[in-house]
Write a protein that holds these residues in place. Structure first.
Motif, PDB file in Angstrom:
ATOM      1  N   ILE A  36       0.851  -1.193   0.000  1.00  0.00           N
ATOM      2  CA  ILE A  36       0.000   0.000   0.000  1.00  0.00           C
ATOM      3  C   ILE A  36       0.885   1.239   0.000  1.00  0.00           C
ATOM      4  N   GLY A  37       0.294   2.336  -0.411  1.00  0.00           N
ATOM      5  CA  GLY A  37       1.018   3.594  -0.466  1.00  0.00           C
ATOM      6  C   GLY A  37       1.430   4.075   0.911  1.00  0.00           C
ATOM      7  N   ALA A  38       2.508   4.831   0.950  1.00  0.00           N
ATOM      8  CA  ALA A  38       3.027   5.352   2.211  1.00  0.00           C
ATOM      9  C   ALA A  38       2.196   6.508   2.747  1.00  0.00           C
ATOM     10  N   THR A  39       1.444   7.176   1.866  1.00  0.00           N
ATOM     11  CA  THR A  39       0.640   8.337   2.257  1.00  0.00           C
ATOM     12  C   THR A  39      -0.720   8.261   1.571  1.00  0.00           C
ATOM     13  N   PRO A  40      -1.688   9.040   2.058  1.00  0.00           N
ATOM     14  CA  PRO A  40      -2.994   9.074   1.379  1.00  0.00           C
ATOM     15  C   PRO A  40      -2.851   9.545  -0.073  1.00  0.00           C
ATOM     16  N   ILE A  41      -3.815   9.183  -0.890  1.00  0.00           N
ATOM     17  CA  ILE A  41      -3.817   9.607  -2.299  1.00  0.00           C
ATOM     18  C   ILE A  41      -3.954  11.124  -2.354  1.00  0.00           C
ATOM     19  N   ARG A  42      -3.100  11.736  -3.114  1.00  0.00           N
ATOM     20  CA  ARG A  42      -3.060  13.194  -3.224  1.00  0.00           C
ATOM     21  C   ARG A  42      -4.309  13.742  -3.902  1.00  0.00           C
ATOM     22  N   GLY A  48      -9.856  16.000  -8.333  1.00  0.00           N
ATOM     23  CA  GLY A  48     -10.118  15.051  -7.255  1.00  0.00           C
ATOM     24  C   GLY A  48      -8.869  14.264  -6.893  1.00  0.00           C
ATOM     25  N   ARG A  49      -9.068  13.087  -6.376  1.00  0.00           N
ATOM     26  CA  ARG A  49      -7.958  12.226  -5.964  1.00  0.00           C
ATOM     27  C   ARG A  49      -7.758  11.115  -6.988  1.00  0.00           C
ATOM     28  N   TYR A  50      -6.515  10.856  -7.329  1.00  0.00           N
ATOM     29  CA  TYR A  50      -6.205   9.729  -8.208  1.00  0.00           C
ATOM     30  C   TYR A  50      -4.738   9.382  -8.071  1.00  0.00           C
ATOM     31  N   PHE A  51      -4.380   8.212  -8.564  1.00  0.00           N
ATOM     32  CA  PHE A  51      -2.987   7.797  -8.603  1.00  0.00           C
ATOM     33  C   PHE A  51      -2.752   7.091  -9.927  1.00  0.00           C
ATOM     34  N   GLU A  52      -1.501   7.013 -10.303  1.00  0.00           N
ATOM     35  CA  GLU A  52      -1.119   6.351 -11.549  1.00  0.00           C
ATOM     36  C   GLU A  52      -0.197   5.191 -11.233  1.00  0.00           C
ATOM     37  N   LEU A  53      -0.229   4.210 -12.118  1.00  0.00           N
ATOM     38  CA  LEU A  53       0.565   3.006 -11.946  1.00  0.00           C
ATOM     39  C   LEU A  53       1.164   2.628 -13.292  1.00  0.00           C
ATOM     40  N   ARG A  54       2.410   2.193 -13.271  1.00  0.00           N
ATOM     41  CA  ARG A  54       3.039   1.689 -14.487  1.00  0.00           C
ATOM     42  C   ARG A  54       3.457   0.246 -14.248  1.00  0.00           C
ATOM     43  N   VAL A  55       3.061  -0.639 -15.140  1.00  0.00           N
ATOM     44  CA  VAL A  55       3.419  -2.048 -15.044  1.00  0.00           C
ATOM     45  C   VAL A  55       4.545  -2.308 -16.028  1.00  0.00           C
ATOM     46  N   ASP A  56       5.687  -2.768 -15.529  1.00  0.00           N
ATOM     47  CA  ASP A  56       6.858  -3.015 -16.370  1.00  0.00           C
ATOM     48  C   ASP A  56       7.035  -4.482 -16.740  1.00  0.00           C
ATOM     49  N   VAL A  58       4.989  -8.576 -16.405  1.00  0.00           N
ATOM     50  CA  VAL A  58       3.887  -9.428 -15.960  1.00  0.00           C
ATOM     51  C   VAL A  58       4.274 -10.889 -16.149  1.00  0.00           C
ATOM     52  N   ALA A  59       3.698 -11.751 -15.337  1.00  0.00           N
ATOM     53  CA  ALA A  59       3.900 -13.195 -15.471  1.00  0.00           C
ATOM     54  C   ALA A  59       2.723 -13.740 -16.266  1.00  0.00           C
ATOM     55  N   GLN A  60       2.993 -14.400 -17.356  1.00  0.00           N
ATOM     56  CA  GLN A  60       1.930 -14.945 -18.208  1.00  0.00           C
ATOM     57  C   GLN A  60       1.477 -16.314 -17.710  1.00  0.00           C
ATOM     58  N   GLY A  61       0.261 -16.688 -18.087  1.00  0.00           N
ATOM     59  CA  GLY A  61      -0.252 -18.009 -17.774  1.00  0.00           C
ATOM     60  C   GLY A  61      -0.656 -18.220 -16.328  1.00  0.00           C
ATOM     61  N   GLN A  62      -0.925 -17.145 -15.617  1.00  0.00           N
ATOM     62  CA  GLN A  62      -1.321 -17.259 -14.215  1.00  0.00           C
ATOM     63  C   GLN A  62      -2.833 -17.450 -14.102  1.00  0.00           C
ATOM     64  N   PRO A  63      -3.292 -18.158 -13.070  1.00  0.00           N
ATOM     65  CA  PRO A  63      -4.731 -18.346 -12.889  1.00  0.00           C
ATOM     66  C   PRO A  63      -5.452 -17.081 -12.443  1.00  0.00           C
ATOM     67  N   ASP A  64      -4.709 -16.097 -11.952  1.00  0.00           N
ATOM     68  CA  ASP A  64      -5.289 -14.845 -11.488  1.00  0.00           C
ATOM     69  C   ASP A  64      -4.335 -13.720 -11.842  1.00  0.00           C
ATOM     70  N   GLY A  65      -4.866 -12.532 -12.099  1.00  0.00           N
ATOM     71  CA  GLY A  65      -4.037 -11.370 -12.361  1.00  0.00           C
ATOM     72  C   GLY A  65      -3.908 -10.521 -11.111  1.00  0.00           C
ATOM     73  N   PHE A  66      -3.188  -9.414 -11.215  1.00  0.00           N
ATOM     74  CA  PHE A  66      -3.056  -8.554 -10.045  1.00  0.00           C
ATOM     75  C   PHE A  66      -4.313  -7.711  -9.870  1.00  0.00           C
ATOM     76  N   ALA A  67      -4.480  -7.194  -8.685  1.00  0.00           N
ATOM     77  CA  ALA A  67      -5.594  -6.301  -8.380  1.00  0.00           C
ATOM     78  C   ALA A  67      -5.025  -4.967  -7.925  1.00  0.00           C
ATOM     79  N   ILE A  68      -5.770  -3.923  -8.163  1.00  0.00           N
ATOM     80  CA  ILE A  68      -5.381  -2.591  -7.728  1.00  0.00           C
ATOM     81  C   ILE A  68      -6.588  -1.965  -7.065  1.00  0.00           C
ATOM     82  N   GLY A  69      -6.350  -1.135  -6.088  1.00  0.00           N
ATOM     83  CA  GLY A  69      -7.479  -0.539  -5.400  1.00  0.00           C
ATOM     84  C   GLY A  69      -7.072   0.478  -4.358  1.00  0.00           C
ATOM     85  N   VAL A  70      -7.994   0.737  -3.452  1.00  0.00           N
ATOM     86  CA  VAL A  70      -7.803   1.726  -2.396  1.00  0.00           C
ATOM     87  C   VAL A  70      -8.291   1.167  -1.068  1.00  0.00           C
ATOM     88  N   THR A  71      -7.842   1.810  -0.010  1.00  0.00           N
ATOM     89  CA  THR A  71      -8.307   1.488   1.338  1.00  0.00           C
ATOM     90  C   THR A  71      -8.347   2.779   2.132  1.00  0.00           C
TER      91      THR A  71
END
Length: 120
Positions: A36-42, A48-56, A58-71
């Motif tokens: 999780i992020g070190a600080t609240p979303i700016r 409003g509030r948002y964040f950006e993510l860059r995926v460099d 990925v592992a192929q052939g997985q039964p599940d992908g990654f999830a992204i979200g907030v808390t």
């Protein structure tokens, strides 16, 4: 800013600058990992509030992908990093295999974003 070093499950590693997270194991059975992020979303004026993510990578052939979200949980409130982000209460997530998680109501749903097929 960046990711919290205090809330990082043992399946992940964080870069020295705190801005990147990667899986530690290539074990396909170990798909877990929560960061999780070190600080609240700016908050941005007029946007409003948002964040950006860059995926460099990925592992192929997985039964599940990654999830992204907030808390609403602040990093200092987390005693033990959960293996999966849906165990962080509350959290709202999407991705996986085209699923959503509403941690306030403990409900799984469906979305069009299936991260198992993500390409970089």
């Amino acid at each position: 800013r960046g990711f919290s070093r205090a809330v990082l499950s043992h399946f992940l590693r964080i870069s020295s600058d705190g801005w990147s997270v990667a899986r530690v194991s290539e074990d396909n059975q170990r798909l877990h990992g929560t960061a999780i992020g070190a600080t609240p979303i700016r908050k941005f004026d007029g946007a409003g509030r948002y964040f950006e993510l860059r995926v460099d990578k990925v592992a192929q052939g997985q039964p599940d992908g990654f999830a992204i979200g907030v808390t609403t949980v602040h990093p200092e409130e987390v005693r033990d990093p959960p293996e999966t982000a849906d165990a962080l209460a509350p959290s709202w997530l999407l991705g996986f295999d085209g699923a959503t998680w509403d941690g306030a109501n403990l409900l799984w749903g469906i979305c069009d974003w299936d991260t198992r097929h993500l390409r970089v």
